[in-house]
Design an enzyme around this catalytic site. Structure first.
Site, short mmCIF file in Angstrom:
data_model
loop_
_atom_site.label_atom_id
_atom_site.label_comp_id
_atom_site.label_asym_id
_atom_site.label_seq_id
_atom_site.Cartn_x
_atom_site.Cartn_y
_atom_site.Cartn_z
N GLU A 1 -32.47 2.93 -15.21
CA GLU A 1 -32.74 2.96 -16.51
C GLU A 1 -31.51 2.50 -17.08
OE1 GLU A 1 -33.84 7.08 -17.19
OE2 GLU A 1 -35.91 6.58 -16.30
N SER B 1 -35.38 16.63 -15.45
CA SER B 1 -36.12 17.02 -16.76
C SER B 1 -35.77 18.59 -16.98
CB SER B 1 -37.84 17.31 -16.30
OG SER B 1 -38.28 17.93 -17.30
N HIS C 1 -48.62 -10.36 -10.66
CA HIS C 1 -49.48 -9.76 -11.95
C HIS C 1 -49.57 -8.18 -11.81
CE1 HIS C 1 -50.89 -14.14 -13.12
NE2 HIS C 1 -50.56 -14.24 -11.88
N LYS D 1 -38.37 17.68 -11.11
CA LYS D 1 -38.47 16.14 -11.19
C LYS D 1 -37.39 15.50 -11.17
CE LYS D 1 -41.05 13.63 -14.66
NZ LYS D 1 -40.32 12.25 -14.68
#
Length: 480
Positions: A329, A316, A186, A322
């Site tokens: 993805e 980024s 969960h 970053k």
């Protein structure tokens, strides 16, 4: 420069250097829809059908040997990819694939006639319908090519790529077989697992998906060829269907047989629906793998940060330093596409009307796209993500030590309700589990040390009739 070609509708101008004929030219003009070409693997599979048909028809006395040899020679050039530029048609054409079938017939005939010294194109000595398409119809040729193209893509591309990823994950699972970490259900802290156990689930999921695809392949290997226009086999020799299935099996090294019911093979596409379902299963597994590694790698300071994913490129255009989980993805995006492709296949396959399904091109376009995306995705993910990922062992140890669900080990000794009191007190007062348990006077310090051992929480409780064997998994800290 152009030349004149003819079909049943009359004459039409065709580029002088094109091997195709009138029907291809009409389709090229009438279906300027989208930019998705008919998959070249389908074209090559159609050429394999034409070559096999020429051989079988020659053996059965249905085609002169010299004509058959010319067809075979031209078909080999198509199969090799030498003539790929001569197949300009798109997916969005007639639903039977007739125009692509005729495109192949015309190119083979056009090239064969050139080989025979008669110049490009034309219908003599090799006729695209009477000779190249002998004993065939688009209605059985195209689904046969669909099945062959799908099987070749799976055997030669998809399965090796999935195995590459599967073996890479298994190697990492073995590497971290003994690294204890917090499990999560969960999305919340749960009892411990090892990182190796966590990764082993991915391996098993890929194995299951592979088996799901494999289970569909015998039916996909059943060919419509020999059914001709409506499934009756009109204009084909009675021995043609079985003979061409054997010929194609020999040429492709695939497990191909003649479909037992040609009416179903032309009008329904249940084997490809099942195959698409298997591909969907793989997409679901890939989505799980991508998302889990993305979550485990989140951070580096405000997330889980338990897995260090390779930094392949800056993440980024505005935030310096970053780095993003781009491979995760990409894999999850292509999984979305495959799930959508499966919906298209299901709808298209349901549109078989009477003796023919006329959604064939879109079915095979989506299936082949799914195969290509997942094959490329698996290879890319293994090479640029899984091979270079590392466990952040310190972070895993910190999370494990601070986790509350280690209290589950006390259930068998003090009961669920009392264990829950300990967890609640520890959380609300920011105490360790040990301190909370002792404060509540539910266990002693010695009992806590004996009963709450993460390395003993990674498998079922040993039977009381047997003594537990010492495990190789060791905790990295003294647990409090």
């Amino acid at each position: 420069m152009s030349r004149t070609e003819t079909d049943s509708l009359g004459a039409i101008e065709v580029p002088a250097n094109a091997y195709w004929g009138a029907q291809t030219q009409r389709s090229k003009l009438n279906f300027a829809i989208g930019s998705q070409p008919m998959p070249i693997s389908v074209v090559h599979a159609l050429a394999q059908v034409k070559k096999a048909a020429a051989r079988v028809n020659s053996r059965l006395g249905e085609l002169p040997e010299d004509i058959a040899k010319l067809i075979e020679q031209a078909a080999d050039e198509v199969i090799s990819g030498k003539l790929d530029e001569h197949f300009p048609l798109v997916v969005w054409q007639t639903g039977s694939g007739t125009q692509s079938n005729m495109n192949v017939n015309e190119v083979i005939a056009g090239r064969a006639n050139e080989i025979a010294g008669q110049g490009i194109g034309g219908k003599s000595p090799v006729h695209p319908n009477d000779h190249v398409n002998r004993a065939q119809s688009s209605n059985d040729c195209f689904p046969t090519a669909m099945h062959i193209a799908a099987l070749q893509a799976i055997e030669h591309d998809l399965f090796p790529a999935v195995k590459m990823l599967r073996d890479g994950l298994e190697q990492q699972a073995k590497r971290y077989a003994n690294l204890v970490k917090t499990g999560r259900t969960h999305m919340m802290d749960a009892t411990p697992v090892t990182f190796g156990q966590e990764l082993s689930a991915f391996v098993a999921q890929l194995d299951y998906a592979t088996h799901a695809i494999e289970a569909t392949l015998p039916a996909v290997g059943q060919l419509a060829q020999g059914g001709t226009a409506v499934g009756t086999g009109l204009n084909a020799n009675a021995n043609f269907a079985e003979n061409i299935a054997r010929e194609l099996a020999s040429a492709t090294k695939l497990n191909l047989t003649s479909a037992p019911n040609k009416f179903a093979a032309l009008a329904g596409h249940e084997p490809l629906v099942s195959l698409s379902g298997g591909l969907k299963t793989l997409a679901v597994a890939l989505m799980k793998i991508a998302n889990d590694l993305r979550l485990l790698g989140s951070g580096p300071r405000a997330g889980l940060a338990e897995v260090l994913l390779p930094a392949n490129e800056p993440g980024s255009s505005i935030m310096p330093g970053k780095v993003n989980p781009t491979q995760c993805e990409a894999l999850s995006m292509l999984a979305c596409q495959v799930l959508g492709n499966d919906v298209t296949v299901n709808i298209a396959a349901s549109q078989g009307h009477l003796q023919l399904n006329v959604f064939k091109p879109v079915i095979i376009h989506n299936i082949l796209e799914s195969i290509e995306l997942m094959a490329d995705g698996c290879r890319n993910f293994q090479e640029h993500c899984v091979a270079g990922m590392q466990a952040n062992e310190q972070q895993m140890a910190d999370h494990l030590e601070n986790g509350l669900m280690l209290v589950t080990a006390l259930n068998r000794h003090i009961g669920y309700d009392n264990a829950a009191k300990i967890a609640k007190k520890a959380y609300e007062e920011n105490l360790t589990l040990r301190a909370a348990a002792i404060a509540l006077e539910l266990v002693t310090d010695e009992q806590f040390s004996e009963w709450v051992r993460p390395e003993d929480m990674l498998h079922p409780t040993p039977s009381k009739s047997t003594s537990a064997k010492p495990g190789s998994i060791t905790a990295r800290r003294s647990w409090s």
